[in-house]
Design a protein around this motif. Structure first.
Motif, PDB file in Angstrom:
ATOM      1  N   ASN A   1       6.805   2.769  19.452  1.00  0.00           N
ATOM      2  CA  ASN A   1       6.575   1.973  18.263  1.00  0.00           C
ATOM      3  C   ASN A   1       6.711   2.841  17.023  1.00  0.00           C
ATOM      4  O   ASN A   1       6.608   4.055  17.096  1.00  0.00           O
ATOM      5  CB  ASN A   1       5.279   1.180  18.401  1.00  0.00           C
ATOM      6  CG  ASN A   1       3.994   1.802  17.930  1.00  0.00           C
ATOM      7  OD1 ASN A   1       3.991   2.665  17.062  1.00  0.00           O
ATOM      8  ND2 ASN A   1       2.896   1.341  18.481  1.00  0.00           N
ATOM      9  N   LEU A   2       6.927   2.216  15.876  1.00  0.00           N
ATOM     10  CA  LEU A   2       7.174   2.950  14.626  1.00  0.00           C
ATOM     11  C   LEU A   2       6.008   3.845  14.231  1.00  0.00           C
ATOM     12  O   LEU A   2       6.207   4.964  13.766  1.00  0.00           O
ATOM     13  CB  LEU A   2       7.469   1.974  13.493  1.00  0.00           C
ATOM     14  CG  LEU A   2       8.841   1.342  13.456  1.00  0.00           C
ATOM     15  CD1 LEU A   2       8.915   0.306  12.340  1.00  0.00           C
ATOM     16  CD2 LEU A   2       9.925   2.376  13.296  1.00  0.00           C
ATOM     17  N   THR A   8       1.946   7.818  11.949  1.00  0.00           N
ATOM     18  CA  THR A   8       1.177   7.049  10.983  1.00  0.00           C
ATOM     19  C   THR A   8       0.434   5.955  11.743  1.00  0.00           C
ATOM     20  O   THR A   8       0.350   6.007  12.963  1.00  0.00           O
ATOM     21  CB  THR A   8       2.101   6.493   9.872  1.00  0.00           C
ATOM     22  OG1 THR A   8       1.309   5.959   8.823  1.00  0.00           O
ATOM     23  CG2 THR A   8       3.069   5.460  10.380  1.00  0.00           C
ATOM     24  N   SER A   9      -0.121   5.011  11.037  1.00  0.00           N
ATOM     25  CA  SER A   9      -0.865   3.941  11.704  1.00  0.00           C
ATOM     26  C   SER A   9      -0.185   2.592  11.483  1.00  0.00           C
ATOM     27  O   SER A   9       0.521   2.389  10.487  1.00  0.00           O
ATOM     28  CB  SER A   9      -2.304   3.879  11.179  1.00  0.00           C
ATOM     29  OG  SER A   9      -2.312   3.412   9.845  1.00  0.00           O
ATOM     30  N   ALA A  12      -1.315   1.118   8.191  1.00  0.00           N
ATOM     31  CA  ALA A  12      -0.613   1.637   7.008  1.00  0.00           C
ATOM     32  C   ALA A  12       0.753   0.968   6.847  1.00  0.00           C
ATOM     33  O   ALA A  12       1.163   0.632   5.738  1.00  0.00           O
ATOM     34  CB  ALA A  12      -0.454   3.153   7.110  1.00  0.00           C
ATOM     35  N   ILE A  13       1.448   0.745   7.955  1.00  0.00           N
ATOM     36  CA  ILE A  13       2.745   0.067   7.899  1.00  0.00           C
ATOM     37  C   ILE A  13       2.570  -1.385   7.462  1.00  0.00           C
ATOM     38  O   ILE A  13       3.339  -1.894   6.645  1.00  0.00           O
ATOM     39  CB  ILE A  13       3.474   0.158   9.263  1.00  0.00           C
ATOM     40  CG1 ILE A  13       3.851   1.606   9.553  1.00  0.00           C
ATOM     41  CG2 ILE A  13       4.718  -0.730   9.271  1.00  0.00           C
ATOM     42  CD1 ILE A  13       4.419   1.852  10.940  1.00  0.00           C
ATOM     43  N   GLU A  14       1.546  -2.055   7.963  1.00  0.00           N
ATOM     44  CA  GLU A  14       1.288  -3.447   7.567  1.00  0.00           C
ATOM     45  C   GLU A  14       0.987  -3.556   6.080  1.00  0.00           C
ATOM     46  O   GLU A  14       1.479  -4.464   5.407  1.00  0.00           O
ATOM     47  CB  GLU A  14       0.130  -4.022   8.385  1.00  0.00           C
ATOM     48  CG  GLU A  14       0.458  -4.272   9.833  1.00  0.00           C
ATOM     49  CD  GLU A  14      -0.758  -4.664  10.662  1.00  0.00           C
ATOM     50  OE1 GLU A  14      -0.546  -5.195  11.757  1.00  0.00           O
ATOM     51  OE2 GLU A  14      -1.908  -4.431  10.231  1.00  0.00           O
ATOM     52  N   VAL A  33       7.795   2.888   5.901  1.00  0.00           N
ATOM     53  CA  VAL A  33       6.899   3.591   6.820  1.00  0.00           C
ATOM     54  C   VAL A  33       6.210   4.701   6.043  1.00  0.00           C
ATOM     55  O   VAL A  33       6.807   5.732   5.752  1.00  0.00           O
ATOM     56  CB  VAL A  33       7.671   4.183   8.024  1.00  0.00           C
ATOM     57  CG1 VAL A  33       6.721   4.924   8.948  1.00  0.00           C
ATOM     58  CG2 VAL A  33       8.416   3.089   8.769  1.00  0.00           C
ATOM     59  N   PRO A  34       4.928   4.486   5.672  1.00  0.00           N
ATOM     60  CA  PRO A  34       4.205   5.537   4.957  1.00  0.00           C
ATOM     61  C   PRO A  34       3.889   6.682   5.913  1.00  0.00           C
ATOM     62  O   PRO A  34       3.298   6.472   6.961  1.00  0.00           O
ATOM     63  CB  PRO A  34       2.932   4.855   4.467  1.00  0.00           C
ATOM     64  CG  PRO A  34       2.876   3.530   5.115  1.00  0.00           C
ATOM     65  CD  PRO A  34       4.141   3.297   5.857  1.00  0.00           C
TER      66      PRO A  34
END
Length: 181
Positions: A1-2, A8-9, A12-14, A33-34
């Motif tokens: 998964n990304l 990252t989490s 954070a992506i959401e 994608v942070p």
């Protein structure tokens, strides 16, 4: 998964992609994608390029933070305002009016990042609930000194090689930077 791939989490992506839904992603979807490190660097020399990258990075990582150009410096560089919150009370923070006040830019942007991170995480900043604060206060942050940063970075080199007339011209440029409107 990304999230795992980029350390990252998912949360954070959401937050960085409020209009995307993981179940509806298709090949070619654009996803912010942070990364896991802070956007605002500390302990490095600052420049106009760093300022551009940092404000763009904050804007991408935290969609509830709004970045806009509010004018141009005397050198034609964009002057950015960052805004967070939606409350009726308004606060304005300004940094780097002059080249010799450069430290206020990273300080102000680090505050913006810490505040945005606290809103995102649902935590406090300085003992105050950040999300509740953003609902009651609108904070505008202006780093007005891109030209000031340029002068700070280049003035010593220019002053060493400049004639007395050129030094007067550099001083005149600096004095006219006080008006950021």
């Amino acid at each position: 998964n990304l999230a795992k791939r980029y350390h990252t989490s998912l949360r954070a992506i959401e937050i960085a992609n409020p209009n995307l839904h993981a179940s509806r992603l298709s090949v070619g979807s654009l996803v912010t994608v942070p990364l896991s490190f802070p956007v605002v660097p500390t302990g490095i020399p600052w420049s106009s390029d760093v300022l551009d990258c940092v404000t763009e990075g904050l804007d991408a990582r935290y969609p509830f933070l709004r970045r806009r150009i509010i004018g141009r410096s005397v050198m034609g560089k964009p002057l950015y305002a960052l805004t967070m919150g939606s409350g009726g009370r308004t606060v304005l923070y300004c940094g780097t009016h002059h080249g010799n006040e450069w430290i206020t830019t990273p300080l102000l942007l680090k505050f913006a990042e810490d505040y945005a991170e606290a809103i995102q995480a649902g935590t406090t900043l300085g003992g105050v609930d950040a999300a509740a604060l953003s609902e009651s206060v609108t904070i505008h942050m202006v780093t007005a000194g891109k030209s000031g940063l340029w002068i700070l970075i280049h003035a010593r080199r220019l002053m060493k090689s400049a004639s007395a007339m050129n030094q007067c011209q550099l001083l005149a440029i600096h004095l006219h930077m006080k008006d950021i409107s």
